[in-house]
Design a protein around this motif. Structure first.
Motif, PDB file in Angstrom:
ATOM      1  N   GLU A 164       0.804  -1.225   0.000  1.00 55.40           N
ATOM      2  CA  GLU A 164       0.000   0.000   0.000  1.00 55.40           C
ATOM      3  C   GLU A 164       0.835   1.274   0.000  1.00 55.40           C
ATOM      4  OE1 GLU A 164       0.093  -1.483   4.309  1.00 55.40           O
ATOM      5  OE2 GLU A 164      -0.354  -2.378   2.392  1.00 55.40           O
ATOM      6  N   VAL A 165       2.128   1.184   0.245  1.00 59.35           N
ATOM      7  CA  VAL A 165       2.996   2.367   0.302  1.00 59.35           C
ATOM      8  C   VAL A 165       3.475   2.791  -1.082  1.00 59.35           C
ATOM      9  CG1 VAL A 165       5.190   3.246   1.228  1.00 59.35           C
ATOM     10  CG2 VAL A 165       3.753   1.781   2.622  1.00 59.35           C
ATOM     11  N   ARG A 189       0.562   8.417  -5.223  1.00 61.16           N
ATOM     12  CA  ARG A 189      -0.190   9.262  -4.297  1.00 61.16           C
ATOM     13  C   ARG A 189       0.284   9.038  -2.865  1.00 61.16           C
ATOM     14  NH1 ARG A 189      -5.162  11.903  -4.778  1.00 61.16           N
ATOM     15  NH2 ARG A 189      -5.265  10.979  -6.829  1.00 61.16           N
ATOM     16  N   THR A 190       0.459   7.797  -2.464  1.00 60.79           N
ATOM     17  CA  THR A 190       0.914   7.479  -1.109  1.00 60.79           C
ATOM     18  C   THR A 190       2.336   7.968  -0.893  1.00 60.79           C
ATOM     19  OG1 THR A 190      -0.545   5.548  -1.080  1.00 60.79           O
ATOM     20  CG2 THR A 190       1.195   5.623   0.572  1.00 60.79           C
ATOM     21  N   LEU A 191       3.186   7.796  -1.898  1.00 61.08           N
ATOM     22  CA  LEU A 191       4.570   8.274  -1.786  1.00 61.08           C
ATOM     23  C   LEU A 191       4.616   9.792  -1.629  1.00 61.08           C
ATOM     24  CD1 LEU A 191       6.326   6.046  -4.464  1.00 61.08           C
ATOM     25  CD2 LEU A 191       6.547   5.866  -1.976  1.00 61.08           C
ATOM     26  N   ARG A 192       3.794  10.493  -2.399  1.00 59.90           N
ATOM     27  CA  ARG A 192       3.734  11.950  -2.302  1.00 59.90           C
ATOM     28  C   ARG A 192       3.297  12.372  -0.902  1.00 59.90           C
ATOM     29  NH1 ARG A 192      -0.570  13.293  -5.531  1.00 59.90           N
ATOM     30  NH2 ARG A 192      -1.820  13.125  -3.675  1.00 59.90           N
ATOM     31  N   LEU A 202      13.684   4.559  -2.946  1.00 59.90           N
ATOM     32  CA  LEU A 202      12.859   3.377  -3.167  1.00 59.90           C
ATOM     33  C   LEU A 202      13.325   2.704  -4.444  1.00 59.90           C
ATOM     34  CD1 LEU A 202      10.332   1.643  -2.469  1.00 59.90           C
ATOM     35  CD2 LEU A 202       9.008   3.251  -3.878  1.00 59.90           C
ATOM     36  N   THR A 203      13.666   1.421  -4.351  1.00 64.18           N
ATOM     37  CA  THR A 203      13.969   0.627  -5.532  1.00 64.18           C
ATOM     38  C   THR A 203      13.136  -0.648  -5.440  1.00 64.18           C
ATOM     39  OG1 THR A 203      15.676  -0.450  -6.875  1.00 64.18           O
ATOM     40  CG2 THR A 203      16.091  -0.341  -4.493  1.00 64.18           C
ATOM     41  N   GLY A 204      12.216  -0.792  -6.369  1.00 60.33           N
ATOM     42  CA  GLY A 204      11.259  -1.895  -6.258  1.00 60.33           C
ATOM     43  C   GLY A 204      10.395  -1.644  -5.040  1.00 60.33           C
ATOM     44  N   ASN A 205      10.437  -2.583  -4.095  1.00 62.32           N
ATOM     45  CA  ASN A 205       9.683  -2.400  -2.853  1.00 62.32           C
ATOM     46  C   ASN A 205      10.617  -2.245  -1.650  1.00 62.32           C
ATOM     47  OD1 ASN A 205      10.605  -5.037  -2.671  1.00 62.32           O
ATOM     48  ND2 ASN A 205       8.731  -5.810  -1.749  1.00 62.32           N
ATOM     49  N   THR A 214      17.356   8.563  16.430  1.00 64.72           N
ATOM     50  CA  THR A 214      17.056   7.223  16.952  1.00 64.72           C
ATOM     51  C   THR A 214      15.577   7.106  17.328  1.00 64.72           C
ATOM     52  OG1 THR A 214      17.826   7.847  19.164  1.00 64.72           O
ATOM     53  CG2 THR A 214      19.404   6.722  17.716  1.00 64.72           C
ATOM     54  N   GLY A 215      14.979   8.197  17.792  1.00 65.47           N
ATOM     55  CA  GLY A 215      13.546   8.177  18.077  1.00 65.47           C
ATOM     56  C   GLY A 215      12.732   7.941  16.818  1.00 65.47           C
ATOM     57  N   LEU A 216      13.108   8.625  15.734  1.00 66.62           N
ATOM     58  CA  LEU A 216      12.421   8.435  14.463  1.00 66.62           C
ATOM     59  C   LEU A 216      12.622   7.007  13.948  1.00 66.62           C
ATOM     60  CD1 LEU A 216      10.801   9.345  12.030  1.00 66.62           C
ATOM     61  CD2 LEU A 216      12.884  10.399  11.112  1.00 66.62           C
ATOM     62  N   PHE A 217      13.836   6.497  14.063  1.00 66.20           N
ATOM     63  CA  PHE A 217      14.093   5.126  13.605  1.00 66.20           C
ATOM     64  C   PHE A 217      13.231   4.126  14.385  1.00 66.20           C
ATOM     65  CE2 PHE A 217      16.693   1.166  13.846  1.00 66.20           C
ATOM     66  CZ  PHE A 217      16.491   0.763  12.539  1.00 66.20           C
ATOM     67  N   ALA A 218      13.067   4.319  15.675  1.00 68.06           N
ATOM     68  CA  ALA A 218      12.228   3.429  16.482  1.00 68.06           C
ATOM     69  C   ALA A 218      10.785   3.457  15.973  1.00 68.06           C
ATOM     70  CB  ALA A 218      12.290   3.824  17.953  1.00 68.06           C
ATOM     71  N   ARG A 219      10.287   4.656  15.619  1.00 70.41           N
ATOM     72  CA  ARG A 219       8.928   4.762  15.085  1.00 70.41           C
ATOM     73  C   ARG A 219       8.818   4.080  13.718  1.00 70.41           C
ATOM     74  NH1 ARG A 219       9.827   9.633  17.497  1.00 70.41           N
ATOM     75  NH2 ARG A 219      10.211  10.792  15.569  1.00 70.41           N
ATOM     76  N   ILE A 220       9.839   4.226  12.893  1.00 69.73           N
ATOM     77  CA  ILE A 220       9.835   3.581  11.574  1.00 69.73           C
ATOM     78  C   ILE A 220       9.846   2.063  11.738  1.00 69.73           C
ATOM     79  CG2 ILE A 220      11.258   3.152   9.521  1.00 69.73           C
ATOM     80  CD1 ILE A 220      12.090   6.179   9.759  1.00 69.73           C
ATOM     81  N   ALA A 221      10.681   1.560  12.634  1.00 69.99           N
ATOM     82  CA  ALA A 221      10.781   0.113  12.853  1.00 69.99           C
ATOM     83  C   ALA A 221       9.449  -0.468  13.336  1.00 69.99           C
ATOM     84  CB  ALA A 221      11.895  -0.188  13.854  1.00 69.99           C
ATOM     85  N   ALA A 222       8.660   0.322  14.059  1.00 67.30           N
ATOM     86  CA  ALA A 222       7.364  -0.143  14.557  1.00 67.30           C
ATOM     87  C   ALA A 222       6.227   0.086  13.554  1.00 67.30           C
ATOM     88  CB  ALA A 222       7.038   0.571  15.874  1.00 67.30           C
ATOM     89  N   ASP A 223       6.487   0.844  12.496  1.00 70.39           N
ATOM     90  CA  ASP A 223       5.478   1.189  11.495  1.00 70.39           C
ATOM     91  C   ASP A 223       5.153  -0.033  10.641  1.00 70.39           C
ATOM     92  OD1 ASP A 223       4.103   2.180   9.210  1.00 70.39           O
ATOM     93  OD2 ASP A 223       5.098   4.122   9.418  1.00 70.39           O
ATOM     94  N   LYS A 224       3.879  -0.362  10.524  1.00 69.52           N
ATOM     95  CA  LYS A 224       3.448  -1.549   9.780  1.00 69.52           C
ATOM     96  C   LYS A 224       3.639  -1.423   8.271  1.00 69.52           C
ATOM     97  CE  LYS A 224       0.511  -3.092  13.354  1.00 69.52           C
ATOM     98  NZ  LYS A 224      -0.649  -3.458  13.961  1.00 69.52           N
TER      99      LYS A 224
END
Length: 186
Positions: A37-38, A42-45, A66-69, A83-93
């Protein structure tokens, strides 16, 4: 001012602490697999717009490729914010198989042109795509990400300098939103 050089740009001033002493800059690079879905334009924008605004508030700059998926992202800013942002990214579905490539203290930013810049290698013009393919290889129609840390830096710098368009922002749909695959300058 006792040998401390003070930042001249607005973004660099954001990383100064309340006491006026410079906070350590850091760079974190990770890669992950994007969920289906990412990947729409439109989603990338929307992702780029939202992340850019949030990163500006936190004094974070960076580049997302982004290359492929597969995403490869460099984040630069204070260690605490990055590191706070990375933690949020790692938890992002929207991300799977999140892998830290490198984390280090840096003396200056390399990706300070943007709070968050997204480069989709699928949209590269033929000559630039051929250069990236010759340098990094191709598998299943996608430019391959290198494994070596130094090659990862080279890959990110190539993407930064070769990719100066934002295809999903170039033309307007009937509802007035961008959703094309043609290029235009940012």
């Amino acid at each position: 001012r006792d040998g401390i050089s003070f930042p001249s740009t607005r973004r660099d001033r954001l990383i100064f602490s309340v006491r006026g002493l410079p906070m350590k800059l850091s760079r974190l690079i990770y890669k992950s697999i994007a969920t289906a879905e990412v990947i729409s334009n439109r989603t990338l924008r929307d992702l780029e717009d939202q992340a850019s605004a949030a990163n500006a508030e936190r004094g974070i700059s960076g580049l997302l490729v982004l290359t492929g998926n597969v995403f490869l992202q460099a984040l630069e800013g204070s260690a605490q914010e990055v590191t706070g942002l990375f933690a949020r990214i790692a938890a992002d579905k929207r991300h799977r198989a999140v892998e830290l490539v490198t984390f280090q203290t840096i003396s200056q930013r390399s990706f300070d042109d943007w709070n968050m810049r997204l480069v989709d290698l699928y949209d590269l013009p033929g000559d630039k795509r051929a250069l990236m393919v010759a340098k990094y290889g191709e598998k299943d129609g996608n430019i391959m990400l290198p494994d070596d840390e130094h090659e990862v830096y080279a890959f990110l710098f190539d993407a930064k300098h070769l990719c100066v368009t934002t295809p999903w922002k170039s033309t307007r749909d009937s509802d007035g939103t961008a959703d094309s695959v043609t290029g235009s300058s940012p």
